[in-house]
Design a protein around this motif. Structure first.
Motif, mmCIF file in Angstrom:
data_model
loop_
_atom_site.group_PDB
_atom_site.id
_atom_site.type_symbol
_atom_site.label_atom_id
_atom_site.label_comp_id
_atom_site.label_asym_id
_atom_site.label_seq_id
_atom_site.Cartn_x
_atom_site.Cartn_y
_atom_site.Cartn_z
ATOM 1 N N SER A 132 0.830 -1.101 -0.305
ATOM 2 C CA SER A 132 0.035 0.141 -0.546
ATOM 3 C C SER A 132 0.751 1.012 0.155
ATOM 4 O O SER A 132 0.019 2.149 -0.783
ATOM 5 N N SER A 133 2.148 1.018 0.078
ATOM 6 C CA SER A 133 3.250 1.877 0.720
ATOM 7 C C SER A 133 3.554 2.668 -1.310
ATOM 8 O O SER A 133 4.269 3.828 -1.619
ATOM 9 N N VAL A 134 3.038 2.087 -1.674
ATOM 10 C CA VAL A 134 4.074 2.892 -3.186
ATOM 11 C C VAL A 134 2.342 2.301 -3.870
ATOM 12 O O VAL A 134 2.237 2.689 -5.629
ATOM 13 N N GLY A 135 1.432 1.892 -3.155
ATOM 14 C CA GLY A 135 -0.178 2.259 -3.968
ATOM 15 C C GLY A 135 -0.722 1.213 -4.647
ATOM 16 O O GLY A 135 -1.437 0.885 -5.356
ATOM 17 N N ALA A 154 -11.419 1.665 -7.092
ATOM 18 C CA ALA A 154 -10.844 1.233 -8.616
ATOM 19 C C ALA A 154 -9.652 -0.220 -9.252
ATOM 20 O O ALA A 154 -8.642 0.912 -8.044
ATOM 21 N N GLN A 155 -9.394 -0.069 -10.056
ATOM 22 C CA GLN A 155 -7.878 -0.706 -10.201
ATOM 23 C C GLN A 155 -7.698 0.032 -11.519
ATOM 24 O O GLN A 155 -8.529 0.340 -12.432
ATOM 25 N N VAL A 156 -6.402 0.419 -11.241
ATOM 26 C CA VAL A 156 -6.040 1.954 -12.847
ATOM 27 C C VAL A 156 -4.525 1.573 -13.203
ATOM 28 O O VAL A 156 -3.733 0.425 -11.609
ATOM 29 N N LYS A 157 -4.142 1.348 -13.989
ATOM 30 C CA LYS A 157 -3.029 1.240 -14.117
ATOM 31 C C LYS A 157 -2.125 2.060 -14.226
ATOM 32 O O LYS A 157 -1.271 1.249 -13.947
ATOM 33 N N GLU A 158 -2.344 3.529 -13.769
ATOM 34 C CA GLU A 158 -0.967 4.214 -13.978
ATOM 35 C C GLU A 158 -1.154 3.912 -12.196
ATOM 36 O O GLU A 158 -2.053 4.322 -11.485
ATOM 37 N N ARG A 171 0.239 -5.553 -13.024
ATOM 38 C CA ARG A 171 0.115 -5.019 -12.096
ATOM 39 C C ARG A 171 -1.001 -3.939 -12.129
ATOM 40 O O ARG A 171 -0.719 -2.830 -12.866
ATOM 41 N N THR A 172 -1.749 -3.214 -11.345
ATOM 42 C CA THR A 172 -2.321 -2.827 -11.540
ATOM 43 C C THR A 172 -2.272 -1.811 -9.596
ATOM 44 O O THR A 172 -1.868 -2.004 -8.720
ATOM 45 N N PHE A 173 -2.696 -0.484 -9.880
ATOM 46 C CA PHE A 173 -3.066 0.386 -8.596
ATOM 47 C C PHE A 173 -4.422 0.626 -7.662
ATOM 48 O O PHE A 173 -5.162 0.583 -8.667
ATOM 49 N N GLU A 174 -4.127 1.117 -6.524
ATOM 50 C CA GLU A 174 -5.151 1.710 -6.328
ATOM 51 C C GLU A 174 -6.157 2.521 -6.304
ATOM 52 O O GLU A 174 -5.316 3.937 -6.553
ATOM 53 N N GLY A 175 -6.953 3.019 -7.196
ATOM 54 C CA GLY A 175 -7.335 4.042 -7.687
ATOM 55 C C GLY A 175 -8.781 4.411 -6.904
ATOM 56 O O GLY A 175 -8.774 4.379 -5.702
ATOM 57 N N VAL A 200 -0.543 6.724 -1.427
ATOM 58 C CA VAL A 200 -1.759 6.811 -0.664
ATOM 59 C C VAL A 200 -1.265 6.065 1.240
ATOM 60 O O VAL A 200 -0.190 5.405 0.680
ATOM 61 N N SER A 201 -1.402 6.915 2.270
ATOM 62 C CA SER A 201 -0.639 6.311 3.197
ATOM 63 C C SER A 201 -1.349 4.898 3.592
ATOM 64 O O SER A 201 -1.927 4.284 3.519
ATOM 65 N N ALA A 202 0.147 4.782 3.971
ATOM 66 C CA ALA A 202 0.219 2.946 4.619
ATOM 67 C C ALA A 202 -0.461 2.796 5.504
ATOM 68 O O ALA A 202 -1.815 1.325 5.778
ATOM 69 N N GLU A 203 -1.110 3.554 6.610
ATOM 70 C CA GLU A 203 -1.653 3.236 7.723
ATOM 71 C C GLU A 203 -3.324 4.339 7.883
ATOM 72 O O GLU A 203 -4.239 4.487 8.375
#
Length: 487
Positions: free
Chosen positions: A387-390, A471-475, A463-467, A481-484
């Motif tokens: 989560s620290s890198v999204g 939502a799943q986003v590619k970029e 690889r997907t990121f949290e939008g 987003v804070s890990a906590e």
């Protein structure tokens, strides 16, 4: 455990590895040099290792409390109970000639020994997907398919590896498997509340698991039919084989239906055992004396044999969990987790995935290849690192689970799956007992799954990121987003 103080040794934290090292040496000596594939010898090696390590512990009593704590964990007790209850079922399947029925079927369909491992792999995949359990599939599939390989002249290691690979496939992908559930529920969303849903995680995982499964199937066919020129059976085999044992597929199917419907392995095995016994009696495959009897004061019958066959494996399992208890009490897992979390390498998406995959592999190996509890242990760390890198919760769950279900769970001398598979190949007429290292070579699915995940991490495939709103986003989002966040 009676104390929360970290277990310490006179030689430092390396003392926690004495028992595993002695165990590894014992396994190598017996399996490689003495050609003695005996679970009791491995249990002895682990026990000697624990006794020697205890002498170097600063607190002798605390050491044995750690061993007891490892043995008393819910996963250890669960494995022990499963082994006890599946033993009689495996013995029943073996005693009623189901494997001979498959020899007859293969002969009728013109399936030779070369193609047989590929077909068995597909069958084991279907069985494990239905139940979500690798152990249940192994104890059902080995007594059916491994003996059949003798009459069809199938390559033993390839066949055993196909059975284990199929069992691991369902554990990896089935929505009802413990690893699917735990890998999802340990990963939290940061842009909305809640944890990753199992359905979404499994749907995102399918591309990795199915790619590895299809590649495995192709390789089993090529290796069996082209490179090894596998046998095709002969006329005598077809003439001698009987289809009568195929009637036992009725209770086996009932077992899988109950497991899928109720999601309760104990109930499913009970249904399979009772239904199988009744079916075997009605089909005249067994007599009442074959169930339980005595001869000259010696207890006999498939119920007795099933329990007796499991005792060496249960002893080994208890020793392995005892060693894990020592590793945990000595803080070995915490050291690994702390170093991975603090690594600067984990500050990029690709680096974070390498840390997740590598860390999960190490923890899985320390848990003797048992993936579920290793994910329970390492999952919260994955949640923080990813989560620290999204990274999206689905991606975090899948990198963690697939690396855990890869080569880490079938590493020779450490894997409970390989030890169990080796034990299940013992005492089969016409087929050799196999060392864990031999089965490892034929276990294509976890090896290919690891290769696919390495490719995925290196190239970013999947690889997907949290939008917004999960939502799943590619970029990768521009606002980190804070890990906590969303605790």
């Amino acid at each position: 455990m009676s104390s929360t103080t970290e277990l310490r040794f006179r030689i430092g934290i390396s003392g926690a590895f004495i028992a595993p090292l002695v165990f590894l040496i014992g396994a190598t000596v017996h399996f490689v040099f003495l050609n003695a594939f005996d679970m009791n010898a491995l249990t002895m090696s682990a026990l000697v290792g624990l006794m020697l390590a205890a002498l170097l512990a600063k607190d002798y009593g605390q050491f044995w409390d750690s061993v007891i704590g490892g043995i008393a964990t819910p996963i250890a007790i669960t494995v022990t109970l499963i082994l006890f209850i599946v033993g009689p079922l495996a013995s029943l399947v073996e005693a009623t000639g189901v494997s001979e029925g498959f020899v007859w079927m293969a002969s009728e369909l013109g399936v030779g020994g070369g193609a047989f491992p590929a077909i068995v792999f597909v069958a084991a995949c279907a069985m494990s997907m239905s139940t979500g359990t690798s152990l249940g599939t192994m104890f059902t599939a080995f007594p059916i398919f491994y003996p059949a390989g003798a009459a069809l002249d199938a390559e033993p290691a390839l066949l055993a590896g196909a059975i284990l690979s199929g069992a691991l496939f369902g554990d990896n992908l089935a929505p009802i498997s413990d690893t699917s559930i735990v890998s999802a529920t340990t990963q939290r969303f940061r842009t909305r509340s809640g944890v990753a849903d199992v359905g979404g995680v499994v749907a995102a995982r399918a591309k990795y698991a199915l790619t590895a499964a299809v590649a495995s199937l192709v390789l089993y066919l090529l290796i069996g039919t082209v490179f090894l020129s596998g046998g095709s059976g002969d006329a005598q085999t077809a003439a001698d084989a009987s289809p009568r044992g195929l009637v036992m597929l009725i209770p086996i199917v009932a077992l899988f239906v109950v497991a899928f419907w109720k999601r309760d392995l104990y109930l499913a095995i009970t249904v399979g055992l009772i239904g199988g016994t009744v079916t075997a009696l009605l089909a005249d495959l067994l007599s009442p004396g074959d169930i339980m009897s005595a001869n000259d004061g010696v207890a006999e019958g498939f119920l007795i044999a099933g329990v007796a066959d499991m005792l060496p494996l249960i002893g080994l399992s208890l020793m392995v969990f005892g060693m894990l208890g020592v590793l945990q009490a000595a803080g070995v897992l915490e050291v690994i987790i702390r170093k991975i979390s603090a690594s600067k390498f984990a500050s990029t998406p690709a680096g974070a995935e390498v840390a997740i995959g590598g860390g999960q592999s190490i923890v899985t190996m320390l848990f003797a290849g048992v993936v579920g509890p290793s994910i329970v242990t390492f999952g919260p760390v994955v949640d923080r690192i990813g989560s620290s890198v999204g990274l999206h919760p689905y991606r975090r769950a899948n990198v963690m689970d697939c690396f855990g279900m890869g080569i880490a769970c079938v590493l020779p001398a450490l894997s409970a799956f390989l030890f169990i598979s080796s034990d299940l190949t013992e005492g089969v007429d016409g087929m050799p007992g196999l060392a864990p290292a031999s089965i490892f070579i034929g276990c294509l699915y976890p090896l290919l799954l690891t290769a696919i995940m390495v490719f995925s991490v290196a190239t970013g495939w999947g690889r997907t990121f949290e939008g917004p709103d999960g939502a799943q986003v590619k970029e990768r989002p521009t606002v980190p987003v804070s890990a906590e966040q969303s605790l």
